[in-house]
Write a protein that holds these residues in place. Structure first.
Motif, mmCIF file in Angstrom:
data_model
loop_
_atom_site.group_PDB
_atom_site.id
_atom_site.type_symbol
_atom_site.label_atom_id
_atom_site.label_comp_id
_atom_site.label_asym_id
_atom_site.label_seq_id
_atom_site.Cartn_x
_atom_site.Cartn_y
_atom_site.Cartn_z
ATOM 1 N N ALA A 124 6.553 6.163 2.313
ATOM 2 C CA ALA A 124 5.658 5.044 2.611
ATOM 3 C C ALA A 124 4.397 5.605 3.242
ATOM 4 C CB ALA A 124 6.331 4.063 3.561
ATOM 5 N N LEU B 3 9.288 -3.314 4.317
ATOM 6 C CA LEU B 3 9.871 -2.075 3.791
ATOM 7 C C LEU B 3 11.385 -2.197 3.769
ATOM 8 C CD1 LEU B 3 8.981 0.835 2.878
ATOM 9 C CD2 LEU B 3 9.495 1.591 5.200
ATOM 10 N N ILE C 93 1.188 -0.743 5.423
ATOM 11 C CA ILE C 93 1.706 0.134 4.379
ATOM 12 C C ILE C 93 0.849 -0.071 3.140
ATOM 13 C CG2 ILE C 93 3.625 0.590 2.802
ATOM 14 C CD1 ILE C 93 5.551 0.056 4.994
ATOM 15 N N THR D 119 13.806 8.364 3.890
ATOM 16 C CA THR D 119 12.533 7.666 3.758
ATOM 17 C C THR D 119 11.518 8.390 4.629
ATOM 18 O OG1 THR D 119 13.706 5.578 3.472
ATOM 19 C CG2 THR D 119 11.369 5.444 4.041
ATOM 20 N N ALA E 76 4.357 2.169 -0.951
ATOM 21 C CA ALA E 76 5.676 2.758 -0.704
ATOM 22 C C ALA E 76 6.408 2.828 -2.029
ATOM 23 C CB ALA E 76 6.470 1.915 0.285
#
Lengths: 251, 218
Positions: free
Chosen positions: A217, A25, A224, A33, A227
């Motif tokens: 995300a 990420l 994940i 975020t 995202a």
């Protein structure tokens, strides 16, 4: 947009249990975020990776790279106290120290060696203003912080964190213990703070993620799944699992 | 395996309501053309009074959509279903209005229409009806390909409209006494052309519903 934190091939284990799996990420400067996902999906664990709060838990092993401004925060000569000054954290329940409003905010700078009274006054006022709390507490700076409302206490915790001039602000469900009005005040505050900080927020409230964040995300089982830009993720997610989760048809 | 069964039921109901509204509109267009071609003022009148039911249904279903947004905080596909639902309702309502426009024109020409200048108006009407049907089929089945094909027909309708327009003007120049009647046919051609545009809008809505992206197909 610059990467503030770059996470590459991150794996995290609690003993034998793998809690994060190959996480990648980019956390960007001046953006919010949001991390969403069901309980136990690893989002809070991931948040704690970013300022090494997991170091405090026994048996945790971290693999992969977490670069803050290009430098690995898990490198051998990283000063964890300095790291946590740069990457501050706000928790689910407001946790002011049992001392005055002023001392709460001055605590960090004092620990880091600031002794000048006038300078401390300036830091306290600037931090409380930045946390949108100054007008409400200016006349009771030396009263106990525990007398403030929950929403005020949470903003005090944000002011306390801003006082040490972090680069990144991590928030673990910062409004889940607050009423809707206090929640909206914090959300408004986030919009102002993002002009100066990279903000990462874990939230169980999907509408909150949709309202406040630039990037979202979605975590599931330590990975994940997806995202991307928040408005896209909430209108047309790429992955069916994301779709199922955000439309409430999960599991 | 849904945790939102009651919401799912409401979304399914919304689809049914839109189809119900669409079938009223389809009927309205059909009847309006029948009134024109048969020069039947009674049928035309029926179309005009029938429009109230379409308007009522539109507001009823639209209110439902607004309630779902307010109470269910829809995301992703759910959100797209409801937003496109509202847009399709608006388009259908306006299509109903165009059917009324055609019915009014039909009443104006009743009993004094020369046969020749109908030109390709009946053909246009058939194409429009086809488009409406295909648009709703595409909506029901989330069929992007069908929506695209339907929208492509709009170009043909436009072409026929332009030709018809020219031909009707030539006819009026040659037969000035026909102007008070034929001018209504011009309007009918125009309403049909607009109907095809509305159908195209529905096609665009369907494509957004499925892909999450807007494509101008008009």
């Amino acid at each position: 947009m610059e990467n503030k934190i770059t996470i590459r091939n991150l794996n995290l284990y609690y003993g034998d249990l793998q809690a994060l799996r190959d996480v990648n990420l980019d956390i960007q400067e001046r953006q919010i975020t949001a991390l969403i996902g069901p309980s136990g999906c690893g989002k809070s664990t991931f948040l704690r990776v970013l300022n090494r709060m997991n170091d405090l838990i026994e048996g945790v092993r971290v693999e992969g790279r977490v670069l803050l401004d290009g430098e690995d925060i898990y490198g051998p000569d990283v000063d964890v106290v300095q790291l946590r000054k740069r990457v501050g954290m706000v928790f689910q329940r407001p946790n002011p120290f049992p001392m005055s409003v002023y001392d709460n905010v001055a605590y960090g700078p004092r620990i880091h060696g600031q002794k000048n009274k006038r300078r401390l006054d300036e830091i306290v006022e600037a931090s409380l203003r930045a946390a949108a709390l100054w007008d409400e507490v200016a006349d009771r700076l030396f009263h106990s912080a525990l007398g403030l409302s929950g929403g005020q206490q949470q903003r005090l915790c944000i002011a306390r964190l801003l006082a040490v001039e972090p680069d990144v602000v991590l928030m673990d469900e910062p409004t889940s213990a607050l009423d809707p009005i206090s929640t909206l005040r914090i959300e408004e505050l986030l919009q102002e703070l993002k002009n100066n900080y990279a903000i990462v927020i874990v939230t169980h409230n999907m509408q909150q993620a949709a309202r406040v964040s630039d990037v979202t995300a979605f975590f599931l089982n330590g990975e994940i799944v997806e995202a991307g830009e928040t408005h896209k993720l909430f209108t047309k997610p790429r992955d069916q699992r994301t779709e199922d989760y955000i439309t409430g048809r999960f599991g | 395996m849904s945790n939102r069964r009651s919401f799912d039921v409401e979304l399914a109901d919304l689809k049914q309501d839109i189809l119900r509204m669409a079938s009223l509109v389809e009927q309205s267009i059909y009847k309006a053309m029948e009134a024109l071609l048969n020069q039947d003022p009674l049928i035309a009148k029926g179309v005009i009074t029938g429009d109230d039911a379409i308007d009522r249904l539109r507001y009823e279903v639209e209110n439902n959509c607004i309630r779902l947004i307010a109470t269910q905080q829809p995301m992703a596909r759910d959100l797209r279903v409801i937003v496109t639902g509202i847009k399709i309702l608006t388009n259908l309502e306006r299509m109903g209005d165009h059917a009324v426009d055609i019915a009014r024109a039909a009443m104006c020409v009743c009993g004094r229409m020369p046969t020749k200048p109908l030109e390709r108006i009946p053909q246009m009407a058939r194409m429009v009806q086809h488009m409406v049907k295909d648009g709703l089929d595409a909506y029901v089945h989330g069929d992007v390909e069908k929506a695209r094909q339907m929208c492509a027909m709009d170009d043909e309708v436009d072409e026929i409209y332009n030709l018809t327009f020219q031909n009707l003007i030539s006819y009026m120049e040659a037969n000035p006494h026909s102007i008070p009647c034929v001018v209504y046919l011009l309007l009918v051609a125009r309403y049909l052309e607009r109907l095809a545009d509305r159908a195209t809008n529905i096609g665009e809505d369907v494509i957004y519903l499925v892909t999450g992206e807007w494509h101008e197909l008009n």
